[in-house]
Design a protein around this motif. Sequence first.
Motif, PDB file in Angstrom:
ATOM      1  N   VAL A  92      40.943  22.035  63.406  1.00 39.01           N
ATOM      2  CA  VAL A  92      41.912  22.402  62.382  1.00 39.01           C
ATOM      3  C   VAL A  92      41.959  21.247  61.378  1.00 39.01           C
ATOM      4  O   VAL A  92      42.189  20.110  61.750  1.00 39.01           O
ATOM      5  CB  VAL A  92      43.318  22.624  62.982  1.00 39.01           C
ATOM      6  N   TYR A 108      41.158  26.503  59.509  1.00 36.34           N
ATOM      7  CA  TYR A 108      40.789  26.670  60.914  1.00 36.34           C
ATOM      8  C   TYR A 108      39.293  26.939  60.972  1.00 36.34           C
ATOM      9  O   TYR A 108      38.799  27.880  60.337  1.00 36.34           O
ATOM     10  CB  TYR A 108      41.550  27.839  61.534  1.00 36.34           C
ATOM     11  N   SER A 154      35.796  30.667  59.679  1.00 36.56           N
ATOM     12  CA  SER A 154      36.964  29.901  59.243  1.00 36.56           C
ATOM     13  C   SER A 154      37.963  30.809  58.535  1.00 36.56           C
ATOM     14  O   SER A 154      37.627  31.901  58.080  1.00 36.56           O
ATOM     15  CB  SER A 154      36.550  28.759  58.311  1.00 36.56           C
ATOM     16  N   THR A 204      47.478  22.186  66.151  1.00 36.32           N
ATOM     17  CA  THR A 204      47.745  21.840  64.761  1.00 36.32           C
ATOM     18  C   THR A 204      48.904  20.857  64.733  1.00 36.32           C
ATOM     19  O   THR A 204      50.036  21.216  65.070  1.00 36.32           O
ATOM     20  CB  THR A 204      48.122  23.091  63.942  1.00 36.32           C
TER      21      THR A 204
END
Length: 227
Positions: A92, A108, A154, A204
């Motif tokens: 991330v 991501y 992504s 994250t």
Amino acid sequence: MTSPLQVKVTDPSGNPVSNAQVSWEVVEGGGTLSTNTTSTNAQGIAEVNWVYGQENGKVRATVNNHGDCTANSVDFAASAPQLSLSQTGSSVVPKRLRSNGSCYEYDYIIKYSSNIDLSQYYIDVKGEFQYASETETTSYFKQGILDAANNTISYMDCFTFEDEAYVDDWFTVALYKKSDVQDGKIVTGAVPVIISNKMGPIRTAKPDGAPRFDTGNSGPRVAQRGN
């Protein structure tokens, strides 16, 4: 299959034979063919469309006796489609605070391996995330962006943090036929061609300077998850 199966019929000298009759048969793995018999064109080529089954499959094409040709068969084999996500190399990446200060953007990046061309499909990322201070898990969906050169999928997401230190995510990826998507949405009743394994968690972390708003909720939490 995304392309038809093709055979070429030639005489003993290697010249194409037109109007030769070719029989087609699924001999392993199920699925259906668009027809069981075709004739070769002027280039000696006959073809058929194969709707793939759910297992490793095999289709046999047989040319019937025709002039100087000798009866012969050839098999087409296909493996079941595979899509595997890997946490190795997945990450991330914090990007920036949105100009209006509403949330903090992240990329991501999910590493994958597959034996099929993912560019032929609509990529739907299904995620589950859990806040640092809560045990409840919430699901979400995103359209994935393919980078075939680096074998990554992504997408961008956006968070507004309060006192949360991090949020954990788990991912699966589903591939849909592009014909099953209208106006960017998967049509009702559409079934994915394949669904990957579940990967995670990917954490994250709250970046320095992330926005913090008073939402009136009791206790710390991620106040917003956006597109």
